[in-house]
Design a protein around this motif. Structure first.
Motif, PDB file in Angstrom:
ATOM      1  N   MET A   1       0.843  -1.189   0.000  1.00  0.00           N
ATOM      2  CA  MET A   1       0.000   0.000   0.000  1.00  0.00           C
ATOM      3  C   MET A   1       0.885   1.247   0.000  1.00  0.00           C
ATOM      4  O   MET A   1       1.709   1.423   0.899  1.00  0.00           O
ATOM      5  CB  MET A   1      -0.921   0.002   1.228  1.00  0.00           C
ATOM      6  N   GLU A   2       0.717   2.108  -1.023  1.00  0.00           N
ATOM      7  CA  GLU A   2       1.552   3.305  -1.136  1.00  0.00           C
ATOM      8  C   GLU A   2       0.866   4.554  -0.623  1.00  0.00           C
ATOM      9  O   GLU A   2       1.513   5.521  -0.231  1.00  0.00           O
ATOM     10  CB  GLU A   2       1.971   3.499  -2.596  1.00  0.00           C
ATOM     11  N   THR A   3      -0.468   4.580  -0.650  1.00  0.00           N
ATOM     12  CA  THR A   3      -1.209   5.701  -0.093  1.00  0.00           C
ATOM     13  C   THR A   3      -2.403   5.169   0.684  1.00  0.00           C
ATOM     14  O   THR A   3      -2.882   4.054   0.437  1.00  0.00           O
ATOM     15  CB  THR A   3      -1.716   6.662  -1.186  1.00  0.00           C
ATOM     16  N   LEU A   4      -2.868   5.987   1.621  1.00  0.00           N
ATOM     17  CA  LEU A   4      -4.017   5.632   2.449  1.00  0.00           C
ATOM     18  C   LEU A   4      -4.839   6.898   2.632  1.00  0.00           C
ATOM     19  O   LEU A   4      -4.354   7.873   3.212  1.00  0.00           O
ATOM     20  CB  LEU A   4      -3.547   5.087   3.797  1.00  0.00           C
ATOM     21  N   THR A   5      -6.063   6.908   2.126  1.00  0.00           N
ATOM     22  CA  THR A   5      -6.925   8.085   2.226  1.00  0.00           C
ATOM     23  C   THR A   5      -8.034   7.820   3.240  1.00  0.00           C
ATOM     24  O   THR A   5      -8.722   6.794   3.171  1.00  0.00           O
ATOM     25  CB  THR A   5      -7.526   8.437   0.858  1.00  0.00           C
ATOM     26  N   PHE A 278      -0.868   0.776  13.572  1.00  0.00           N
ATOM     27  CA  PHE A 278      -1.858  -0.094  12.935  1.00  0.00           C
ATOM     28  C   PHE A 278      -1.201  -0.996  11.890  1.00  0.00           C
ATOM     29  O   PHE A 278      -1.548  -2.173  11.773  1.00  0.00           O
ATOM     30  CB  PHE A 278      -2.971   0.747  12.313  1.00  0.00           C
ATOM     31  N   GLU A 279      -0.255  -0.443  11.152  1.00  0.00           N
ATOM     32  CA  GLU A 279       0.430  -1.255  10.147  1.00  0.00           C
ATOM     33  C   GLU A 279       1.212  -2.393  10.787  1.00  0.00           C
ATOM     34  O   GLU A 279       1.358  -3.469  10.194  1.00  0.00           O
ATOM     35  CB  GLU A 279       1.368  -0.377   9.322  1.00  0.00           C
ATOM     36  N   SER A 280       1.703  -2.195  12.009  1.00  0.00           N
ATOM     37  CA  SER A 280       2.522  -3.215  12.672  1.00  0.00           C
ATOM     38  C   SER A 280       1.762  -4.507  12.902  1.00  0.00           C
ATOM     39  O   SER A 280       2.370  -5.570  13.081  1.00  0.00           O
ATOM     40  CB  SER A 280       3.067  -2.677  14.001  1.00  0.00           C
ATOM     41  N   VAL A 281       0.432  -4.437  12.912  1.00  0.00           N
ATOM     42  CA  VAL A 281      -0.387  -5.644  13.084  1.00  0.00           C
ATOM     43  C   VAL A 281      -1.334  -5.830  11.892  1.00  0.00           C
ATOM     44  O   VAL A 281      -2.404  -6.446  12.017  1.00  0.00           O
ATOM     45  CB  VAL A 281      -1.176  -5.601  14.419  1.00  0.00           C
ATOM     46  N   ASN A 282      -0.922  -5.287  10.734  1.00  0.00           N
ATOM     47  CA  ASN A 282      -1.681  -5.456   9.497  1.00  0.00           C
ATOM     48  C   ASN A 282      -3.141  -5.030   9.644  1.00  0.00           C
ATOM     49  O   ASN A 282      -4.063  -5.723   9.190  1.00  0.00           O
ATOM     50  CB  ASN A 282      -1.611  -6.909   9.020  1.00  0.00           C
ATOM     51  N   LEU A 284      -4.291  -1.627   8.931  1.00  0.00           N
ATOM     52  CA  LEU A 284      -4.516  -0.288   8.377  1.00  0.00           C
ATOM     53  C   LEU A 284      -5.968  -0.106   7.932  1.00  0.00           C
ATOM     54  O   LEU A 284      -6.464   1.035   7.908  1.00  0.00           O
ATOM     55  CB  LEU A 284      -3.573  -0.038   7.199  1.00  0.00           C
ATOM     56  N   ASP A 285      -6.651  -1.172   7.607  1.00  0.00           N
ATOM     57  CA  ASP A 285      -8.055  -1.066   7.213  1.00  0.00           C
ATOM     58  C   ASP A 285      -8.948  -0.652   8.377  1.00  0.00           C
ATOM     59  O   ASP A 285     -10.089  -0.233   8.163  1.00  0.00           O
ATOM     60  CB  ASP A 285      -8.545  -2.389   6.623  1.00  0.00           C
ATOM     61  N   LYS A 286      -8.449  -0.729   9.606  1.00  0.00           N
ATOM     62  CA  LYS A 286      -9.226  -0.342  10.786  1.00  0.00           C
ATOM     63  C   LYS A 286      -8.914   1.092  11.240  1.00  0.00           C
ATOM     64  O   LYS A 286      -9.570   1.609  12.151  1.00  0.00           O
ATOM     65  CB  LYS A 286      -8.915  -1.293  11.948  1.00  0.00           C
ATOM     66  N   LEU A 287      -7.933   1.735  10.629  1.00  0.00           N
ATOM     67  CA  LEU A 287      -7.479   3.040  11.119  1.00  0.00           C
ATOM     68  C   LEU A 287      -8.535   4.123  10.935  1.00  0.00           C
ATOM     69  O   LEU A 287      -8.739   4.961  11.824  1.00  0.00           O
ATOM     70  CB  LEU A 287      -6.178   3.445  10.427  1.00  0.00           C
ATOM     71  N   ILE A 308      -8.181  13.158   4.077  1.00  0.00           N
ATOM     72  CA  ILE A 308      -6.755  13.375   4.249  1.00  0.00           C
ATOM     73  C   ILE A 308      -6.042  12.118   3.735  1.00  0.00           C
ATOM     74  O   ILE A 308      -6.542  11.004   3.893  1.00  0.00           O
ATOM     75  CB  ILE A 308      -6.398  13.657   5.723  1.00  0.00           C
ATOM     76  N   THR A 309      -4.887  12.312   3.111  1.00  0.00           N
ATOM     77  CA  THR A 309      -4.163  11.186   2.519  1.00  0.00           C
ATOM     78  C   THR A 309      -2.800  11.033   3.177  1.00  0.00           C
ATOM     79  O   THR A 309      -2.088  12.015   3.413  1.00  0.00           O
ATOM     80  CB  THR A 309      -3.987  11.391   1.008  1.00  0.00           C
ATOM     81  N   LEU A 310      -2.462   9.785   3.456  1.00  0.00           N
ATOM     82  CA  LEU A 310      -1.135   9.424   3.945  1.00  0.00           C
ATOM     83  C   LEU A 310      -0.377   8.735   2.820  1.00  0.00           C
ATOM     84  O   LEU A 310      -0.943   7.898   2.109  1.00  0.00           O
ATOM     85  CB  LEU A 310      -1.227   8.479   5.142  1.00  0.00           C
ATOM     86  N   SER A 311       0.897   9.082   2.672  1.00  0.00           N
ATOM     87  CA  SER A 311       1.739   8.485   1.643  1.00  0.00           C
ATOM     88  C   SER A 311       2.835   7.656   2.287  1.00  0.00           C
ATOM     89  O   SER A 311       3.363   8.012   3.356  1.00  0.00           O
ATOM     90  CB  SER A 311       2.367   9.586   0.778  1.00  0.00           C
ATOM     91  N   LYS A 312       3.176   6.554   1.660  1.00  0.00           N
ATOM     92  CA  LYS A 312       4.266   5.699   2.143  1.00  0.00           C
ATOM     93  C   LYS A 312       5.579   6.383   1.780  1.00  0.00           C
ATOM     94  O   LYS A 312       6.167   6.154   0.714  1.00  0.00           O
ATOM     95  CB  LYS A 312       4.174   4.324   1.494  1.00  0.00           C
TER      96      LYS A 312
END
Length: 344
Positions: A1-5, A278-282, A284-287, A308-312
């Motif tokens: 996953m490279e971005t998370l909106t 959140f990523e540490s326990v896979n 990110l879909d719950k964030l 808001i967007t987060l970028s890797k």
């Protein structure tokens, strides 16, 4: 996953202080969060609706030009708070909760409650008005070990409180123990905020290679088993748990001293820290729900509509930020983060 909106989040536990400190730290929160529950532990504390209105005006005046932000105000509970003030607070609409500090528990808590039993008339009024009670859930008895103060508070004060006032909406702030998780899960009309530092670090972080004052907060970091319990709760998708940074600004010299202040400053990079956890326990879909949905749902407010967007992207947290006449050291200063918020 490279971005998370995500839907733009809110911070349900924030310290902004006042004056020049407020002006220095508020822009960091405004860049990531649409709203925040603002703590009332100023000097003097925000005890009345009139004082909350004046503080709110000062916050609004400090918002950077062109930015949108809504401060959600709270009242500081004391032994002398009157039930009538709760009615006034509910009518005012901009006051969203009442904050309980045990006297002497943390920064600027000297005016806090000396005996929670003295406040039953206020709690009755809050229950009737459906006004949430926000709890700094620790005892201050010097005979109780600092690592046990949350557990003892739940047993000695919170359980009896909810038995007396079962319809009172309660937020157990910045939970740190498996006992707190279990209590929140088992108790109706009860929720909890969770900070980035309690998701990411155990008490070992306080002593990594020496004494690390910028990891010192209250409630203090606990054992790794408790951190794991907090992380499971935050990433579980249970709406009882939501984001509250407890970001607390202190100057470098007030942290790095013989008697350093408690508090971690995370407003600069809070969402990125949560994403890492959140990523540490896979999970990110719950964030998004944790950060953007469960808090407004509990407070009976509409969810935000902008995004808001987060970028890797790997970047380095600054060693310090400009801060009045000294520096402000952010949590994990000088280290790398692998998520970056793309902000307007």
């Amino acid at each position: 996953m490279e971005t998370l909106t995500l839907t733009r989040p809110d911070d349900w536990h924030l310290h902004l202080r006042d004056g020049e400190v407020l002006k220095a730290v508020l822009p960091h929160t405004v860049r990531q969060f649409a709203r925040a529950i603002v703590m009332p532990n100023l000097k003097p504390p925000v005890r009345t609706v009139a004082e909350a209105a004046a503080y709110r005006d000062r916050i609004l005046a400090a918002i950077p030009a062109g930015q949108q932000f809504e401060p959600l105000m709270t009242l500081y509970l004391t032994d002398n708070t009157r039930p009538e003030e709760i009615v006034t607070a509910r009518e005012a609409q901009f006051v969203k909760a009442v904050k309980y500090y045990p006297a002497g528990a943390t920064t600027n808590s000297d005016a806090g409650v000396t005996d929670i039993g003295k406040c039953d008339r206020v709690f009755e009024a809050m229950e009737q008005a459906d006004m949430p009670l926000l709890l700094h859930g620790e005892v201050t008895d010097p005979a109780v070990d600092i690592f046990d103060r949350e557990k003892v508070f739940i047993e000695k004060h919170l359980i009896p409180l909810k038995q007396r006032f079962p319809q009172l909406r309660v937020v157990l702030e910045h939970i740190t123990t498996s006992e707190a998780v279990d209590y929140v899960l088992a108790t109706d009309r009860t929720a909890a905020t969770i900070t980035p530092q309690h998701l990411l670090y155990s008490r070992n972080a306080l002593f990594q290679g020496g004494l690390r004052p910028h990891y010192f907060c209250l409630p203090i970091l606990k054992r790794e088993t408790h951190r794991q319990a907090i992380l499971r709760a935050a990433t579980s998708g249970n709406p009882k748990f939501f984001l509250g940074t407890d970001s607390a600004p202190h100057s470098r010299h007030s942290k790095e001293s013989a008697c350093g202040c408690a508090g971690c400053f995370s407003a600069l990079h809070a969402l990125e820290l949560y994403a890492e956890a959140f990523e540490s326990v896979n999970a990110l879909d719950k964030l998004e729900a944790f950060a953007s949905f469960y808090g407004p749902d509990f407070y009976q407010l509409p969810r935000n509509r902008d995004r808001i967007t987060l970028s890797k992207t790997t970047w380095r947290i600054p060693d310090q930020l400009p801060f009045v006449d000294d520096g402000l050291v952010p949590l994990r200063a000088g280290e790398a983060l692998t998520w970056k918020a793309l902000l307007n």
